[in-house]
Scaffold this active site. Sequence first.
Site, mmCIF file in Angstrom:
data_model
loop_
_atom_site.group_PDB
_atom_site.id
_atom_site.type_symbol
_atom_site.label_atom_id
_atom_site.label_comp_id
_atom_site.label_asym_id
_atom_site.label_seq_id
_atom_site.Cartn_x
_atom_site.Cartn_y
_atom_site.Cartn_z
ATOM 1 N N ASP A 161 0.833 -1.203 0.000
ATOM 2 C CA ASP A 161 0.000 0.000 0.000
ATOM 3 C C ASP A 161 0.871 1.258 0.000
ATOM 4 O OD1 ASP A 161 -2.053 1.765 0.275
ATOM 5 O OD2 ASP A 161 -2.834 0.944 2.159
ATOM 6 N N ASP B 269 -10.106 4.274 -1.907
ATOM 7 C CA ASP B 269 -10.942 3.399 -1.089
ATOM 8 C C ASP B 269 -12.409 3.582 -1.493
ATOM 9 O OD1 ASP B 269 -8.484 3.187 0.028
ATOM 10 O OD2 ASP B 269 -9.140 3.434 2.085
HETATM 11 C C1 GLA Z 1 -5.411 2.628 2.497
HETATM 12 C C2 GLA Z 1 -5.890 1.441 1.667
HETATM 13 C C3 GLA Z 1 -6.937 0.672 2.439
HETATM 14 C C4 GLA Z 1 -6.363 0.213 3.769
HETATM 15 C C5 GLA Z 1 -5.820 1.412 4.549
HETATM 16 C C6 GLA Z 1 -5.039 0.959 5.783
HETATM 17 O O1 GLA Z 1 -6.421 3.561 2.675
HETATM 18 O O2 GLA Z 1 -6.405 1.870 0.442
HETATM 19 O O3 GLA Z 1 -7.388 -0.445 1.691
HETATM 20 O O4 GLA Z 1 -5.350 -0.718 3.544
HETATM 21 O O5 GLA Z 1 -4.941 2.187 3.758
HETATM 22 O O6 GLA Z 1 -4.472 2.013 6.486
#
Ligand code: GLA
Length: 645
Positions: free
Chosen positions: A395, A456
């Site tokens: 990520d 997200d």
């Molecule tokens: C980002 C990712 C999410 C999750 C969060 C965790 O927003 O896109 O899917 O993994 O980080 O902090």
Amino acid sequence: MIALIASIAFSAQLQTVQLSSLDLSQIHQGWGKAMKDRSVTDTPLSIAGIAYLRGIGTHANSTFKVRLFGKATRFHSFCGVDDNAKSGRASVIFKIVGDGKELWKSPKLSWKTPAVEVNVSLKGVKSLSLEVGDAGDGVDYDHGDWADPTIEYNGKAPVSLVPPIEKPIILTPAPAKTPKINGPGVFSVRPGSPFLYLVPATGVVPIKYDAMRLPKGLSIDSKTGVISGSLKHRGTYQVILTAKNKLGIAMRGFKIVCGDQIALTPQMGWNSWYVWLDHVSDSILRRAGDAMIKTGLSRHGWQFVNIDDCWARVPGSKDPTLGGPTRDANGRLIPNGKFPDMKALTDYLHSKGLKAGIYTSPGPTTCAGYEGAFTHEALDAKTFADWGFDLLKYDWCSYKSQALGVPGFKKPYQIMGKLLKEQKRDMVFNLCQYGMGQVWKWGKEVGGHSWRTADDLGSGFTLFRDSFELYAREHLERNAGPGAFNDPDYLLLGKIAGSGGSLRNTPFTPNEQYTQVSMWSLLAAPLILSGDIATLDPFTLSLLTNDEILAVDQDSLVKAAHRVAKVGETEVWSRPLEDGSLAVGLFNTGEEQQPVKVDWSSLGIKGNYKVRDLWRQKDLGKFKGTFQSPVARHGVMMLKLTKVK
Ligand code: GLA
């Protein structure tokens, strides 16, 4: 005289409503609550030093839906970032959408940018959506104001759209008592890597499993259906799986491929993020593994149990559970106090035939501020392999190289992709960087098996609509194939995190939930549930256990769907399946039930086709040329079309 009377009558009918006087409780937004005549932080409305008495203070991403009944003539407003945002990071884009069509879009507006004025015709529009988006850089400080927003109408007055309460109706029939083998028809492993595959089968227990023509090096546990071992030689092995119970026997061809490409079909599993956030722990993961077996999900192909963020230590934290050195004297990661023994955890999951996933960031810290892999990539990849993980989500978070363009976006993933390939076990590589630099064009090349295509998902139906648009516009289906999947984020079903550690229901209506599972299956997306797996209600379970829908996602041809038609607020998506049939989704993104029609010509087919309703698992008859059906608000009908010989 007549003209004068007509003009008096006309002006008498035209009325104006201030939108801040409508019910604002239905506004969905990324932070806080929409405010009447105040900014989102409850201060007087003000944009670039100009005060407004009336208006709506929102926060990106926000959506305000208004029903107009086709009676409105004009929308007028000023838009901008509220002065109280007080940050150079604030940036928003305002959008006005009428019956699914974009009517107007603002440029990117930042803090202190003078308000822009919008004045658009609403003639004929039935449903209006006022949206404030984050301009692609996250929602922080995005205090978007609709200042003095008014609608001019003639007749019935506009009202806020209050979505109808829908009953969760279960369409998936209960599985047969006779045995049936589910899951993909193909599975791959690299030479020498540990092989682990749980044959998913339904039917009354006990079931006795067997696998004929299993290549040397592999064996099947007849009680659990777990195939394990390892293969030395590259090649393709055509195996026949059998599952037998007191009522009968099921047989199914299963291709095992030993080669470099893994993850030939999309992963199916569970991830901790949307439900446990930073409360995640070893016991939650074990409980998730137990639930995957106990609920029967594993009998439908669900196998991965994945930890998201928040398992590592937090640099500089004083919290005794999270603090302390983030790495040992040799630089090896030290998990936080909630994960006493990672190897024991993956052993536990593997003992049930399940797979385990882990998460980190290429930056110094993860999105939630935990230790990341930056400058320790090689050791971390080895550590994850030593711990026994089968998947890594990588990520972006604190990694900084945006300025370098696509090569900069690729770099951290190239490094980790190469390192994962050097490990002695197979690890699925999930890229998470929200679609930057059109990741779908190069995700596979850097060793990725799937890549998040956008930010997200969050909780608004508009995000469904936006991802529909992205996939259609960019033709993301062209970048999907065996071992290469577009990832529109997790399935937000069942219970997810609420405030203060509580759980709340999915933000999606039952029809939207059907839409999510259907769309993800059509897109050949990884199916990763991120609601609580331990407390699945019968409706949610039914969404996750429809083998005919899951078979679309897992189809071995791995041709992802593309949009074949969009008419008003109806869309048709279709993908070819290995058996020569077509999976077709009829979607209604509108606010009212309406008929959705598919024309054979848009699918490139002719003649008689048998049409099957996949959610109900029922044949609907033979059709020639077209098929049409009413589809509920934000709902879907999933079909399979098979040529009649
Ligand atoms: C980002 C990712 C999410 C999750 C969060 C965790 O927003 O896109 O899917 O993994 O980080 O902090």
